[in-house]
Structures are given as C-alpha cells and as structure tokens.
Design a protein around this motif. Structure first.
Motif, PDB file in Angstrom:
ATOM      1  N   ALA A   1       0.824  -1.212   0.000  1.00 58.08           N
ATOM      2  CA  ALA A   1       0.000   0.000   0.000  1.00 58.08           C
ATOM      3  C   ALA A   1       0.857   1.261   0.000  1.00 58.08           C
ATOM      4  N   GLU A   2       2.042   1.201   0.600  1.00 58.13           N
ATOM      5  CA  GLU A   2       2.951   2.347   0.564  1.00 58.13           C
ATOM      6  C   GLU A   2       3.401   2.646  -0.859  1.00 58.13           C
ATOM      7  N   VAL A   3       3.535   1.611  -1.671  1.00 55.54           N
ATOM      8  CA  VAL A   3       3.943   1.803  -3.068  1.00 55.54           C
ATOM      9  C   VAL A   3       2.750   2.226  -3.914  1.00 55.54           C
ATOM     10  N   ASP A   4       1.650   1.459  -3.831  1.00 56.52           N
ATOM     11  CA  ASP A   4       0.448   1.768  -4.604  1.00 56.52           C
ATOM     12  C   ASP A   4      -0.735   1.010  -4.017  1.00 56.52           C
ATOM     13  N   PRO A   5      -1.625   1.700  -3.295  1.00 60.45           N
ATOM     14  CA  PRO A   5      -2.766   1.014  -2.669  1.00 60.45           C
ATOM     15  C   PRO A   5      -3.778   0.470  -3.670  1.00 60.45           C
ATOM     16  N   ALA A   6      -3.622   0.813  -4.960  1.00 55.21           N
ATOM     17  CA  ALA A   6      -4.518   0.293  -5.988  1.00 55.21           C
ATOM     18  C   ALA A   6      -4.027  -1.029  -6.570  1.00 55.21           C
ATOM     19  N   THR A   7      -2.888  -1.529  -6.092  1.00 53.96           N
ATOM     20  CA  THR A   7      -2.391  -2.828  -6.542  1.00 53.96           C
ATOM     21  C   THR A   7      -3.440  -3.900  -6.241  1.00 53.96           C
ATOM     22  N   PRO A   8      -3.833  -4.711  -7.226  1.00 54.57           N
ATOM     23  CA  PRO A   8      -4.837  -5.748  -6.959  1.00 54.57           C
ATOM     24  C   PRO A   8      -4.379  -6.721  -5.874  1.00 54.57           C
ATOM     25  N   VAL A   9      -5.280  -7.038  -4.961  1.00 59.14           N
ATOM     26  CA  VAL A   9      -5.039  -8.023  -3.906  1.00 59.14           C
ATOM     27  C   VAL A   9      -6.020  -9.172  -4.124  1.00 59.14           C
ATOM     28  N   LEU A  10      -5.497 -10.378  -4.302  1.00 57.61           N
ATOM     29  CA  LEU A  10      -6.318 -11.551  -4.546  1.00 57.61           C
ATOM     30  C   LEU A  10      -6.481 -12.332  -3.247  1.00 57.61           C
ATOM     31  N   PHE A  11      -7.720 -12.533  -2.842  1.00 57.83           N
ATOM     32  CA  PHE A  11      -8.049 -13.188  -1.575  1.00 57.83           C
ATOM     33  C   PHE A  11      -8.873 -14.428  -1.856  1.00 57.83           C
TER      34      PHE A  11
ATOM     35  N   GLY B   1     -14.750 -16.718  10.575  1.00 55.95           N
ATOM     36  CA  GLY B   1     -15.394 -15.408  10.513  1.00 55.95           C
ATOM     37  C   GLY B   1     -14.440 -14.300  10.932  1.00 55.95           C
ATOM     38  N   GLU B   2     -13.550 -14.607  11.874  1.00 56.14           N
ATOM     39  CA  GLU B   2     -12.569 -13.622  12.318  1.00 56.14           C
ATOM     40  C   GLU B   2     -11.660 -13.174  11.177  1.00 56.14           C
ATOM     41  N   THR B   3     -11.327 -14.097  10.267  1.00 50.44           N
ATOM     42  CA  THR B   3     -10.481 -13.738   9.132  1.00 50.44           C
ATOM     43  C   THR B   3     -11.205 -12.779   8.199  1.00 50.44           C
ATOM     44  N   LEU B   4     -12.472 -13.022   7.946  1.00 54.60           N
ATOM     45  CA  LEU B   4     -13.235 -12.151   7.060  1.00 54.60           C
ATOM     46  C   LEU B   4     -13.384 -10.754   7.658  1.00 54.60           C
ATOM     47  N   ARG B   5     -13.612 -10.686   8.946  1.00 47.75           N
ATOM     48  CA  ARG B   5     -13.725  -9.370   9.586  1.00 47.75           C
ATOM     49  C   ARG B   5     -12.368  -8.673   9.641  1.00 47.75           C
ATOM     50  N   TYR B   6     -11.302  -9.437   9.846  1.00 54.58           N
ATOM     51  CA  TYR B   6      -9.951  -8.860   9.844  1.00 54.58           C
ATOM     52  C   TYR B   6      -9.613  -8.320   8.457  1.00 54.58           C
ATOM     53  N   ARG B   7      -9.984  -9.055   7.419  1.00 52.58           N
ATOM     54  CA  ARG B   7      -9.785  -8.567   6.043  1.00 52.58           C
ATOM     55  C   ARG B   7     -10.423  -7.194   5.871  1.00 52.58           C
ATOM     56  N   ASP B   8     -11.671  -7.063   6.274  1.00 54.99           N
ATOM     57  CA  ASP B   8     -12.373  -5.793   6.100  1.00 54.99           C
ATOM     58  C   ASP B   8     -11.694  -4.676   6.888  1.00 54.99           C
ATOM     59  N   ARG B   9     -11.210  -5.009   8.075  1.00 55.76           N
ATOM     60  CA  ARG B   9     -10.539  -3.989   8.897  1.00 55.76           C
ATOM     61  C   ARG B   9      -9.236  -3.533   8.249  1.00 55.76           C
ATOM     62  N   LEU B  10      -8.454  -4.483   7.717  1.00 56.35           N
ATOM     63  CA  LEU B  10      -7.184  -4.120   7.086  1.00 56.35           C
ATOM     64  C   LEU B  10      -7.401  -3.330   5.796  1.00 56.35           C
ATOM     65  N   VAL B  11      -8.396  -3.723   5.026  1.00 52.38           N
ATOM     66  CA  VAL B  11      -8.685  -2.995   3.786  1.00 52.38           C
ATOM     67  C   VAL B  11      -8.944  -1.529   4.090  1.00 52.38           C
ATOM     68  N   GLU B  12      -9.755  -1.273   5.110  1.00 52.24           N
ATOM     69  CA  GLU B  12     -10.055   0.114   5.480  1.00 52.24           C
ATOM     70  C   GLU B  12      -8.831   0.811   6.067  1.00 52.24           C
ATOM     71  N   ARG B  13      -8.109   0.126   6.937  1.00 52.30           N
ATOM     72  CA  ARG B  13      -6.943   0.730   7.607  1.00 52.30           C
ATOM     73  C   ARG B  13      -5.847   1.100   6.612  1.00 52.30           C
ATOM     74  N   LEU B  14      -5.609   0.254   5.608  1.00 51.09           N
ATOM     75  CA  LEU B  14      -4.522   0.476   4.666  1.00 51.09           C
ATOM     76  C   LEU B  14      -4.960   1.198   3.398  1.00 51.09           C
ATOM     77  N   GLY B  15      -6.254   1.382   3.228  1.00 53.05           N
ATOM     78  CA  GLY B  15      -6.743   2.078   2.039  1.00 53.05           C
ATOM     79  C   GLY B  15      -6.597   1.265   0.763  1.00 53.05           C
ATOM     80  N   LEU B  16      -6.664  -0.053   0.880  1.00 55.91           N
ATOM     81  CA  LEU B  16      -6.537  -0.916  -0.297  1.00 55.91           C
ATOM     82  C   LEU B  16      -7.753  -0.720  -1.202  1.00 55.91           C
ATOM     83  N   ARG B  17      -7.514  -0.522  -2.488  1.00 52.33           N
ATOM     84  CA  ARG B  17      -8.588  -0.115  -3.394  1.00 52.33           C
ATOM     85  C   ARG B  17      -9.094  -1.218  -4.316  1.00 52.33           C
ATOM     86  N   ASP B  18      -8.378  -2.343  -4.382  1.00 52.61           N
ATOM     87  CA  ASP B  18      -8.774  -3.365  -5.351  1.00 52.61           C
ATOM     88  C   ASP B  18      -8.555  -4.762  -4.768  1.00 52.61           C
ATOM     89  N   VAL B  19      -9.408  -5.144  -3.818  1.00 51.48           N
ATOM     90  CA  VAL B  19      -9.329  -6.468  -3.203  1.00 51.48           C
ATOM     91  C   VAL B  19     -10.366  -7.366  -3.871  1.00 51.48           C
TER      92      VAL B  19
END
Length: 254
Positions: free
Chosen positions: A68-78, A86-104
C-alpha cells in the motif's frame, strides 16, 4: 526497434521492451531490499500486470502495508474458500479500510465444481489435497489470468520447503516475488509495532498460521508456526505454492 515477446501461454507476454528481461529481473531481485523490490516490481517491471495474493492471516498486514505504501490500488487476490474463520473475514475488512486498499478481489471456488466434488462440504476430511485444489488452487489459477507476476508473503523462517526461498522465481510462466523471504519473526513483530498494525484476532488465542477452520489448529510454545496446519497429516502446503504430493483428480483447505 523490433521487440520479441517472451510468451507464456495464457498469460500476458513479457516483451523485451520491459526494463530488463525476466532473467535480469530475477537476478536484480536478489540484491534488492524488500521495499526496493516492491517499488521496482509494481512501478517499473510489471505496471498494471502484478497482483498480491494474501490470506489476511497472522502476518499478512506487513506485506499489505508495504504494498500500500507503493500503490494502494495494486490488486489483492483473496481466496474465499467458504471454509474460513469469521474472524479472518472481519480482519480482512478492517485491514482494507486501515490500509486504504482499493482493489481487493475475492476468489471463490466454482459452484458447479463444488457441488459435484464436495456436495457435503466434508472433502477436507476425506482428501485434503483435493479440497485445497478445488477451493484454492483452481480459483487462484483463474484469478491470476492476465497477470504477468504476483507477490506473496512466504518467509524462510516458516521452515520446510520455504527455508530456501529466493526473493524472486518463475513458476508456471509467471514471475513470483517473495519480498519477505528473509524476514524473521522478530522483523515481523517490529514492523507491526512500528506502524501500529492490527493483529489477526485469533493470534491471541494461540493460532500462529491461519487458513480454513477445519485445517487450522493452535500451536504450542516452541512449535513451528505452521505446525497447526493440517495437524496430524503429512501435508504442509495447500498447493498454491507447489503441487501437493497426492493426486488431486477428485477436485484442502488452509
């Protein structure tokens, strides 16, 4: 000037117009720091043709933060296998918001193949290699279509087949980058602390490596971090980082 593409069947061609041939990229990668490797790969070597594959597991925040420091629009494949905590799915959502990932992108198993090969959802117990192939390997193969390179978070300190990881390699016609290969457990912990990154909620409950819930277990003090994966079986990888030893014609999880 005429360029001569190096064509990988079913993938985007890597041409000699790219800054450096594939062998030169592989050689250059070995001498770069993690941050430098990610910057060169995302911005210079494979712009628009590279993705990150992430499980959003216990160490995933480090690699995702660096990307994300290089380019938060880099595609992330999950890989959304249908068997995740369920904890993993909620953690994913939290990290996406925290890091500003744009293409998960969530990659799921083919519904028709799932209905045929695993109608009762218990394939993981009968033939875990087949389960992994169905729920992870095949979806990732489809998801990587159109990408010339991909980034993953494996590290040598995980042991086993990972103990000799290079910084970059070619696998199945794509360049595969292992930018955290040389990072230790202490390096990971320092990065979490330095950047105030959130931890996977199951880590505090004794899980050191987390995949699908049927095939992930807590680890005891002093055990290998991946000792809880496929506990009691002679299986250490799901197949996305190398084919499992058993035949997968029937279609595990983790």
């Amino acid at each position: 000037m005429t360029t001569h593409p190096i064509v990988f069947p079913g993938r985007l061609p890597l041409t000699s117009a790219r800054p450096g041939s594939v062998p030169e990229i592989l050689r250059a990668a070995q001498g770069l720091s993690t941050r430098a490797l990610l910057a060169r790969a995302i911005r210079d070597w494979f712009p628009g043709e590279i993705a990150v594959v992430s499980s959003f597991g216990t160490e995933s925040a480090v690699l995702l933060h660096l990307v994300a420091e290089v380019d938060p629009a880099t595609p992330v494949l999950f890989l959304e296998t249908g068997k995740l905590f369920g904890e993993t799915l909620r953690y994913r959502d939290r990290l996406v918001e925290r890091l500003g990932l744009r293409d998960v992108r969530s990659l799921r198993p083919d519904p028709a193949a799932l209905a045929q090969a695993d109608p009762d959802g218990e394939l993981w117990a009968r033939t875990p290699d087949a389960c992994c192939h169905l729920r992870k390997v095949e979806p990732l193969e489809r998801g990587l279509g159109g990408f010339a390179a991909w980034i993953n978070g494996r590290k040598r300190h995980h042991g086993g087949d990972r103990s000799t990881l290079p910084m970059a390699e070619t696998v199945d016609g794509r360049v595969k980058l292992n930018p955290l290969a040389g990072w230790s457990r202490a390096d990971i912990d320092r990065h979490f602390a330095a950047h105030d990154l959130p931890r996977h909620p199951l880590q505090a409950d004794g899980f050191a490596s987390i995949g699908c819930w049927p095939c992930s277990d807590r680890v005891a003090a002093g055990e290998d971090p991946r000792a809880g994966r496929w506990r009691g079986r002679a299986k250490t990888e799901c197949g996305i980082h190398g084919r499992p030893p058993a035949a997968v014609s029937a279609g595990g999880c983790g």
